[in-house]
Design a protein around this motif. Structure first.
Motif, short mmCIF file in Angstrom:
data_model
loop_
_atom_site.label_atom_id
_atom_site.label_comp_id
_atom_site.label_asym_id
_atom_site.label_seq_id
_atom_site.Cartn_x
_atom_site.Cartn_y
_atom_site.Cartn_z
N GLN A 44 0.85 -1.19 0.00
CA GLN A 44 0.00 0.00 0.00
C GLN A 44 0.88 1.24 0.00
O GLN A 44 1.76 1.39 0.87
CB GLN A 44 -0.92 0.02 1.23
CG GLN A 44 -1.92 1.18 1.17
CD GLN A 44 -2.85 1.23 2.37
OE1 GLN A 44 -2.45 0.93 3.48
NE2 GLN A 44 -4.10 1.62 2.13
N LYS A 203 -5.60 4.40 12.63
CA LYS A 203 -6.85 4.60 11.91
C LYS A 203 -8.02 4.96 12.84
O LYS A 203 -8.90 5.72 12.48
CB LYS A 203 -7.16 3.32 11.14
CG LYS A 203 -8.44 3.33 10.36
CD LYS A 203 -8.60 2.05 9.56
CE LYS A 203 -9.89 2.05 8.76
NZ LYS A 203 -11.11 2.16 9.60
N ASP A 207 -10.74 7.85 11.68
CA ASP A 207 -12.11 7.53 11.21
C ASP A 207 -13.07 8.71 11.35
O ASP A 207 -13.75 9.08 10.40
CB ASP A 207 -12.65 6.33 11.99
CG ASP A 207 -12.02 5.01 11.54
OD1 ASP A 207 -11.47 4.98 10.41
OD2 ASP A 207 -12.07 4.02 12.31
N GLU A 236 -2.96 6.90 9.07
CA GLU A 236 -3.35 5.64 8.44
C GLU A 236 -4.87 5.57 8.32
O GLU A 236 -5.59 6.15 9.12
CB GLU A 236 -2.77 4.55 9.35
CG GLU A 236 -3.39 3.21 9.33
CD GLU A 236 -2.91 2.38 10.54
OE1 GLU A 236 -1.75 1.95 10.53
OE2 GLU A 236 -3.69 2.16 11.47
N GLY A 237 -5.36 4.91 7.27
CA GLY A 237 -6.81 4.72 7.11
C GLY A 237 -7.53 5.96 6.60
O GLY A 237 -8.69 6.19 6.93
N VAL A 238 -6.84 6.77 5.80
CA VAL A 238 -7.45 7.99 5.24
C VAL A 238 -8.32 7.60 4.03
O VAL A 238 -7.81 7.05 3.05
CB VAL A 238 -6.37 9.01 4.83
CG1 VAL A 238 -7.01 10.25 4.20
CG2 VAL A 238 -5.53 9.39 6.03
N GLU A 239 -9.61 7.86 4.14
CA GLU A 239 -10.54 7.42 3.09
C GLU A 239 -11.22 8.57 2.35
O GLU A 239 -11.77 8.38 1.28
CB GLU A 239 -11.62 6.50 3.70
CG GLU A 239 -11.04 5.20 4.26
CD GLU A 239 -12.10 4.26 4.82
OE1 GLU A 239 -13.26 4.69 4.98
OE2 GLU A 239 -11.75 3.10 5.10
N GLN A 256 -1.85 7.52 4.27
CA GLN A 256 -1.97 6.19 3.71
C GLN A 256 -3.43 5.81 3.85
O GLN A 256 -4.02 6.05 4.90
CB GLN A 256 -1.08 5.27 4.56
CG GLN A 256 -0.75 3.94 3.97
CD GLN A 256 0.10 3.12 4.94
OE1 GLN A 256 0.59 3.63 5.94
NE2 GLN A 256 0.24 1.85 4.64
N GLY A 257 -4.04 5.29 2.81
CA GLY A 257 -5.44 4.89 2.94
C GLY A 257 -6.11 4.66 1.61
O GLY A 257 -5.53 4.91 0.55
N TYR A 258 -7.35 4.20 1.68
CA TYR A 258 -8.10 3.85 0.47
C TYR A 258 -8.31 5.07 -0.43
O TYR A 258 -8.52 4.92 -1.62
CB TYR A 258 -9.45 3.23 0.82
CG TYR A 258 -9.37 1.89 1.53
CD1 TYR A 258 -8.15 1.24 1.70
CD2 TYR A 258 -10.52 1.27 2.03
CE1 TYR A 258 -8.08 0.02 2.36
CE2 TYR A 258 -10.45 0.04 2.67
CZ TYR A 258 -9.23 -0.58 2.85
OH TYR A 258 -9.17 -1.79 3.48
N ARG A 262 -5.82 1.07 -2.16
CA ARG A 262 -5.85 -0.10 -1.28
C ARG A 262 -4.52 -0.82 -1.39
O ARG A 262 -3.77 -0.58 -2.34
CB ARG A 262 -6.96 -1.05 -1.74
CG ARG A 262 -8.33 -0.53 -1.42
CD ARG A 262 -9.42 -1.47 -1.91
NE ARG A 262 -10.69 -0.90 -1.54
CZ ARG A 262 -11.43 -1.29 -0.51
NH1 ARG A 262 -11.04 -2.31 0.23
NH2 ARG A 262 -12.55 -0.68 -0.21
#
Ligand code: C2E
Ligand code: CA
Ligand code: CA
Ligand code: CA
Length: 281
Positions: A44, A203, A207, A236-239, A256-258, A262
């Motif tokens: 990723q 993450k 969220d 981390e987990g940035v969407e 880093q994130g979707y 991915r």
């Protein structure tokens, strides 16, 4: 009633039994997974929060189970830890990442940093520095291309040998990141004692960071603290774009994130990562 209680108990005991069986079967299968090449690494990208240029990757393990399909790490890493299989698996991850970096370099791509996850057992029980040095030597890649992500809970013990391991790895030029920051039960004192380069904001704080003022306070304070300690921050987990905007505004270095990508198999990441993996002159 009493009989209902017993039935409930029997039901409970039965489902417990099948849960234990399931774990034993998985553990059995995991023994063979390594020999049969069923463990694979996905990658990723991490990107600069301001420029969106790729700065590196994180290697994330998956188990390509012949019957069950792709199994996520949360379902087998804990089993690997309790059974001791994490040692050969950890070594596999180190060797595979080094070989992948070598493959990309041989193909003419610019050097890229790839970070791998180190489990608690691996960090405490394995000759981590020795295994990494051997893998670096075999592949002849620069230690600057390699990063390690170690969880806060793994570092918590903070024994002299563990501190020496981190110092040795840092002296080699390997980048060190503290993973899952803020989710363990540790004190902050290790941050000033250990040679850490990156702090990864978990993450769980990202969220709801757009709407929850408590998460906002934690994330902002974490970034300020990390910079004060000469560390960089990765969220981390940035969407969403809104999450990215918040992080940019508050000076988070990388994300880093979707939103960006991915985790993908090595051959697919090449297309995504063209910006950084560009063939250099
Ligand atoms: P981690 O190191 O905190 O990794 C981040 C997890 O968040 C990864 O899950 C990643 O796929 C996922 N993720 C990244 N961006 C997003 C996003 O935007 N949205 C959502 N919903 N999820 C996102 P994954 O790959 O399932 O890995 C879970 C955990 O398993 C990792 O957490 C790490 O602790 C462990 N793990 C993964 N690979 C390895 C390995 O090679 N060795 C060891 N010891 N542990 C590993
Ligand atoms: Ca990680
Ligand atoms: Ca360093
Ligand atoms: Ca995490």
């Amino acid at each position: 009633t009493k009989s209902k209680g017993i039935n409930n108990y029997l039901f409970y005991a039965k489902s417990m039994h099948s849960a234990v069986l399931e774990i034993l079967t998985l553990e059995n299968d995991l023994h063979r997974a390594l020999e049969r090449n069923e463990l694979v690494l996905y990658y990723q990208p991490k990107v600069n929060a301001a420029t969106r240029i790729i700065t590196g990757m994180e290697a994330l393990i998956r188990w390509n189970h012949p019957e069950k399909g792709l199994i996520p790490p949360m379902q087998f890493i804990p089993i690997a830890e309790t059974s001791g299989l994490i040692m050969p698996i950890g070594e596999f991850v180190i060797r595979t990442v080094c070989r992948q970096i070598q493959t990309w370099q041989k193909a003419g791509y610019k050097p890229i940093n790839v970070a791998l996850n180190v489990s608690t057992h691996q960090f405490k029980k394995q000759d981590l520095a020795g295994i990494i040095k051997a893998a670096l030597q075999d592949t002849m890649i620069s230690p600057n291309c390699l990063g390690l992500e170690i969880t806060e809970s793994a570092i918590m013990g903070n024994s002299e040998t563990e501190r020496q391991t981190l110092t040795e790895l840092n002296d080699l030029g390997i980048g060190l990141a503290i993973d899952d920051f803020g989710t363990g039960y540790s004190s902050l004192s290790y941050l000033k004692q250990l040679p850490l380069d990156y702090l990864k904001i978990d993450k769980s704080f990202i969220d709801d960071v757009v709407s929850d003022s408590r998460d906002q306070a934690i994330v902002r304070a974490t970034i300020v603290m990390a910079h004060g300690l000469n560390m960089k921050t990765i969220a981390e987990g940035v969407e969403t774009e809104a999450q990215l905007t918040f992080l940019q505004t508050h000076g988070c270095d990388e994300i880093q994130g979707y939103l960006f990508s991915r985790p993908l198999p090595a051959d697919q990441i090449q297309g995504i990562a063209q910006h950084t993996l560009r063939k250099g002159g």
